[in-house]
Design a protein around this motif. Structure first.
Motif, PDB file in Angstrom:
ATOM      1  N   ALA A 108       1.137   5.332   0.503  1.00 52.15           N
ATOM      2  CA  ALA A 108       2.174   4.915  -0.453  1.00 52.15           C
ATOM      3  C   ALA A 108       3.179   3.975   0.226  1.00 52.15           C
ATOM      4  N   ALA A 109       3.523   4.280   1.469  1.00 48.40           N
ATOM      5  CA  ALA A 109       4.458   3.414   2.190  1.00 48.40           C
ATOM      6  C   ALA A 109       3.848   2.036   2.411  1.00 48.40           C
ATOM      7  N   MET A 110       2.567   1.990   2.739  1.00 46.12           N
ATOM      8  CA  MET A 110       1.902   0.711   2.959  1.00 46.12           C
ATOM      9  C   MET A 110       1.809  -0.070   1.650  1.00 46.12           C
ATOM     10  N   CYS A 111       1.551   0.607   0.547  1.00 41.34           N
ATOM     11  CA  CYS A 111       1.515  -0.068  -0.756  1.00 41.34           C
ATOM     12  C   CYS A 111       2.879  -0.672  -1.093  1.00 41.34           C
ATOM     13  N   ALA A 112       3.939   0.060  -0.813  1.00 40.35           N
ATOM     14  CA  ALA A 112       5.286  -0.462  -1.069  1.00 40.35           C
ATOM     15  C   ALA A 112       5.548  -1.692  -0.208  1.00 40.35           C
ATOM     16  N   ASN A 127       3.079 -22.728  -4.758  1.00 40.91           N
ATOM     17  CA  ASN A 127       1.847 -23.485  -4.929  1.00 40.91           C
ATOM     18  C   ASN A 127       0.645 -22.886  -4.194  1.00 40.91           C
ATOM     19  N   ARG A 128       0.874 -22.107  -3.181  1.00 42.77           N
ATOM     20  CA  ARG A 128      -0.241 -21.641  -2.339  1.00 42.77           C
ATOM     21  C   ARG A 128      -0.954 -20.447  -2.938  1.00 42.77           C
ATOM     22  N   ARG A 129      -2.277 -20.382  -2.635  1.00 44.92           N
ATOM     23  CA  ARG A 129      -3.061 -19.222  -3.056  1.00 44.92           C
ATOM     24  C   ARG A 129      -2.753 -18.060  -2.133  1.00 44.92           C
ATOM     25  N   PRO A 130      -2.778 -16.831  -2.643  1.00 43.59           N
ATOM     26  CA  PRO A 130      -2.541 -15.681  -1.777  1.00 43.59           C
ATOM     27  C   PRO A 130      -3.701 -15.511  -0.790  1.00 43.59           C
ATOM     28  N   SER A 131      -3.367 -15.204   0.460  1.00 41.19           N
ATOM     29  CA  SER A 131      -4.405 -15.020   1.472  1.00 41.19           C
ATOM     30  C   SER A 131      -4.090 -13.785   2.314  1.00 41.19           C
ATOM     31  N   LEU A 132      -5.137 -13.264   2.916  1.00 40.87           N
ATOM     32  CA  LEU A 132      -4.957 -12.095   3.789  1.00 40.87           C
ATOM     33  C   LEU A 132      -4.138 -12.450   5.022  1.00 40.87           C
ATOM     34  N   ALA A 133      -4.336 -13.644   5.558  1.00 35.65           N
ATOM     35  CA  ALA A 133      -3.592 -14.056   6.752  1.00 35.65           C
ATOM     36  C   ALA A 133      -2.092 -14.097   6.460  1.00 35.65           C
ATOM     37  N   GLN A 138       3.284 -11.586   6.842  1.00 38.75           N
ATOM     38  CA  GLN A 138       4.465 -11.059   6.161  1.00 38.75           C
ATOM     39  C   GLN A 138       4.672  -9.580   6.481  1.00 38.75           C
ATOM     40  N   LEU A 139       3.568  -8.828   6.575  1.00 42.22           N
ATOM     41  CA  LEU A 139       3.674  -7.395   6.881  1.00 42.22           C
ATOM     42  C   LEU A 139       3.956  -7.146   8.353  1.00 42.22           C
ATOM     43  N   GLY A 140       3.569  -8.104   9.193  1.00 45.95           N
ATOM     44  CA  GLY A 140       3.743  -7.914  10.634  1.00 45.95           C
ATOM     45  C   GLY A 140       2.659  -7.025  11.234  1.00 45.95           C
ATOM     46  N   VAL A 141       1.459  -7.079  10.649  1.00 48.25           N
ATOM     47  CA  VAL A 141       0.333  -6.306  11.170  1.00 48.25           C
ATOM     48  C   VAL A 141      -0.810  -7.263  11.477  1.00 48.25           C
ATOM     49  N   THR A 142      -1.735  -6.808  12.306  1.00 48.79           N
ATOM     50  CA  THR A 142      -2.911  -7.621  12.590  1.00 48.79           C
ATOM     51  C   THR A 142      -3.905  -7.484  11.450  1.00 48.79           C
ATOM     52  N   GLU A 143      -4.881  -8.386  11.439  1.00 48.17           N
ATOM     53  CA  GLU A 143      -5.910  -8.295  10.399  1.00 48.17           C
ATOM     54  C   GLU A 143      -6.697  -7.002  10.545  1.00 48.17           C
ATOM     55  N   TYR A 144      -6.912  -6.601  11.790  1.00 43.93           N
ATOM     56  CA  TYR A 144      -7.622  -5.343  12.023  1.00 43.93           C
ATOM     57  C   TYR A 144      -6.819  -4.159  11.469  1.00 43.93           C
ATOM     58  N   GLY A 145      -5.492  -4.179  11.679  1.00 43.06           N
ATOM     59  CA  GLY A 145      -4.650  -3.111  11.158  1.00 43.06           C
ATOM     60  C   GLY A 145      -4.692  -3.031   9.646  1.00 43.06           C
ATOM     61  N   LEU A 146      -4.683  -4.192   8.991  1.00 42.28           N
ATOM     62  CA  LEU A 146      -4.775  -4.217   7.530  1.00 42.28           C
ATOM     63  C   LEU A 146      -6.159  -3.760   7.074  1.00 42.28           C
ATOM     64  N   GLN A 147      -7.181  -4.162   7.809  1.00 42.06           N
ATOM     65  CA  GLN A 147      -8.544  -3.729   7.473  1.00 42.06           C
ATOM     66  C   GLN A 147      -8.654  -2.213   7.564  1.00 42.06           C
TER      67      GLN A 147
END
Length: 168
Positions: A108-112, A127-133, A138-147
């Protein structure tokens, strides 16, 4: 067999220097060192076996904390014997080590955080498309952490909503 030079000197009622001279003269240092290694190994083995009998359900780490010197000696000098006398591994009760759900409230905290990052990214660039990068930055996490966090259903849904959202 197994006596130190001081023990030999005491038993023969002579000086320790005389024993050392005899050892040097007859080239016996290698035999003395080998006997000392055998004695220390035997002592460490008896200590290890005593620990195994005293704590039958203890892990090797716990036994090492109880008697670190014996463990280190055996690990460095008699690893084959130590592996043969390694404590039995406990039987796992569950097939999976970790649950698929997040620890209480973490998803829940991560969703917030994802929702707040989504708002900040929308306000920043229309104008920009949303991206995982961008989301990771913005979250301050690595891609691996988000994965890893996306294993949780609620977080996966929040990320899909972010990626599917159109900037209005």
């Amino acid at each position: 067999m197994g006596c130190t030079c001081a023990d030999v000197a005491r038993l023969c009622r002579t000086s320790v220097d005389a024993v050392y001279r005899y050892v040097r003269k007859n080239h016996l240092r290698a035999h003395i060192n080998a006997a000392q290694r055998r004695r220390l190994t035997a002592e460490a083995r008896t200590v290890w076996l005593r620990l195994l009998r005293r704590f039958p359900k203890a892990s090797a780490n716990r036994l090492e904390r109880i008697e670190p010197r014996a463990f280190r000696w055996l690990y460095r000098n008699d690893i084959v014997w130590l592996r043969e006398h390694w404590p039995d591994l406990p039987v796992r009760r569950q097939s999976k080590r970790a649950d698929a759900t997040a620890p209480h409230g973490q998803d829940a905290a991560m969703c917030a955080r994802i929702r707040m990052a989504r708002k900040a990214l929308k306000a920043d660039s229309s104008n920009r498309r949303p991206s995982l990068a961008a989301l990771c930055r913005q979250l301050g996490v690595t891609e691996y952490g988000l994965q890893r966090a996306r294993r949780w259903r609620r977080v996966e849904k929040a990320v899909r909503d972010y990626l599917g959202s159109t900037n209005e």
